[in-house]
Design an enzyme around this catalytic site. Structure first.
Site: not given
Ligand code: FDA
Length: 319
Positions: A130, A181, A198, A238
């Site tokens: 990670d 990733r 964003k 994501t």
């Molecule tokens: P965004 O935040 O724009 O969210 C898009 C949509 O997803 C939202 O509108 C909502 O519907 C849904 N959503 C997102 N987060 C949610 C939540 N907490 N609860 C409910 N719904 C939610 N970060 C990092 O810094 N180091 C790492 O190693 C990792 N590893 C990692 C692995 C995996 C498999 C994932 C999916 C994510 C990570 N992350 C991470 C976290 C990543 O950086 C990020 O903070 C989250 O994925 C939220 O961002 P989105 O890409 O989902 O987009």
């Protein structure tokens, strides 16, 4: 503002001491955390595998402050990997280098990681590192490169699209054949290092995803392994449908096979989207955390979405 406050609280030891005493908080965290024990983690993996989803298991922990804890964390991963091999589940592991002692000196962490990666290799397993906050990033990539140099290729890293440096890192890592990733980034970073808006983080995500997809095509489009453990080179983590759509469109134009484009999502978030991508033939991997050290992970999930905070607060008043 709320996000910044929560990210501060995710690191505050005093807040952790208070919140982890509340049983309702532990119950609320269960939406995102499979349970306290390895058995609960494996049960969650089996259920996801039965629906056609692969998994990466995270034994929660980060920022350990003494050598014995770092060694213990590595040993817990050895036990976890043994269990994955014995049960034959479709899973690999994810870990944080500060959990293996990154802040206690480079040798401590590298020694611990080396043991975990060697154990994973015994059953064709894979270890994902990670990515954490910016002060740890150079040391994280150095540790990753040191292992690759020693001949370990069953290890991969992660990249954050909110950081300005990630374009350069992506070019270096793809040139070295890294399995990456891509995430947006979950920590609090200063404005001289990271995009604040964003829409800039999203645009950089699309651009980095395209770069990774092109590199995967140039390298032959290797698919996810048949047992679901070794991910393809490109993994996009994501829940954002617009990011997923942009990446799919680019991959189609570049003729990257679906099996070489993995989507990853967190346990407890957008299960509908996980299932629909898997039904379309993309490999989908769910990040399943388990263990007693759930506090910082859970508070980062609250920071990502204000609606989660209202759920937490309403439970506080209802208890
Ligand atoms: P965004 O935040 O724009 O969210 C898009 C949509 O997803 C939202 O509108 C909502 O519907 C849904 N959503 C997102 N987060 C949610 C939540 N907490 N609860 C409910 N719904 C939610 N970060 C990092 O810094 N180091 C790492 O190693 C990792 N590893 C990692 C692995 C995996 C498999 C994932 C999916 C994510 C990570 N992350 C991470 C976290 C990543 O950086 C990020 O903070 C989250 O994925 C939220 O961002 P989105 O890409 O989902 O987009």
């Amino acid at each position: 503002m709320l996000k910044a406050a929560l990210l501060y609280l995710s690191k505050a030891r005093w807040a952790r001491r208070i919140v982890t005493r509340w049983s309702f908080a532990r119950r609320a965290a269960r939406r995102f955390v499979a349970g306290d024990t390895l058995d609960e983690g494996i049960a969650a993996v089996r259920a996801l595998n039965d629906s056609g989803l692969n998994v990466t298991l995270d034994h929660l922990g980060e920022n350990v402050t003494d050598q014995a804890d770092a060694r213990r964390a590595a040993e817990d991963y050895l036990v976890l990997i043994d269990r994955i091999c014995d049960t034959g589940v479709r899973a690999n592991v994810s870990l944080k280098l500060t959990q293996l002692g990154l802040n206690l000196g480079p040798d401590t962490c590298l020694d611990n990681l080396r043991r975990v990666v060697a154990k994973a290799r015994e059953c064709d397993g894979f270890v994902r590192i990670d990515i954490e906050d910016s002060p740890t990033i150079d040391r994280t990539f150095e540790t990753y490169r040191a292992l690759r140099k020693e001949g370990s290729d069953n290890v991969g890293v992660a990249l954050q699209s909110y950081l300005f440096r990630s374009q350069d890192d992506a070019r270096d890592l793809t040139a070295a054949g890294a399995r990456i990733r891509l995430v947006k980034g979950a920590y609090s970073e200063p404005p001289h290092l990271a995009f604040a808006r964003k829409r800039d983080v999203d645009a950089n995500f699309d651009s980095l995803a395209a770069l990774m997809i092109d590199a995967a095509v140039a390298a032959g489009g290797e698919p996810v392994s048949r047992d679901g453990r070794i991910p393809p080179r490109t993994a996009l983590a994501t829940h954002d449908p617009a990011r997923i759509e942009a990446a799919r469109a680019h991959a189609e134009r570049a003729r990257l096979p679906k099996t070489a484009l993995e989507f990853q999502m967190l346990y407890g978030i957008r299960r509908d989207l996980q299932d629909s991508l898997a039904a379309e033939g993309y490999p989908v991997r769910v990040y399943v955390p388990f263990g007693t050290e759930w506090y910082p992970y859970y508070v980062r999930r609250l920071a990502e979405r204000p609606a989660n905070v209202w759920f937490f607060v309403s439970n506080f008043f209802r208890r």
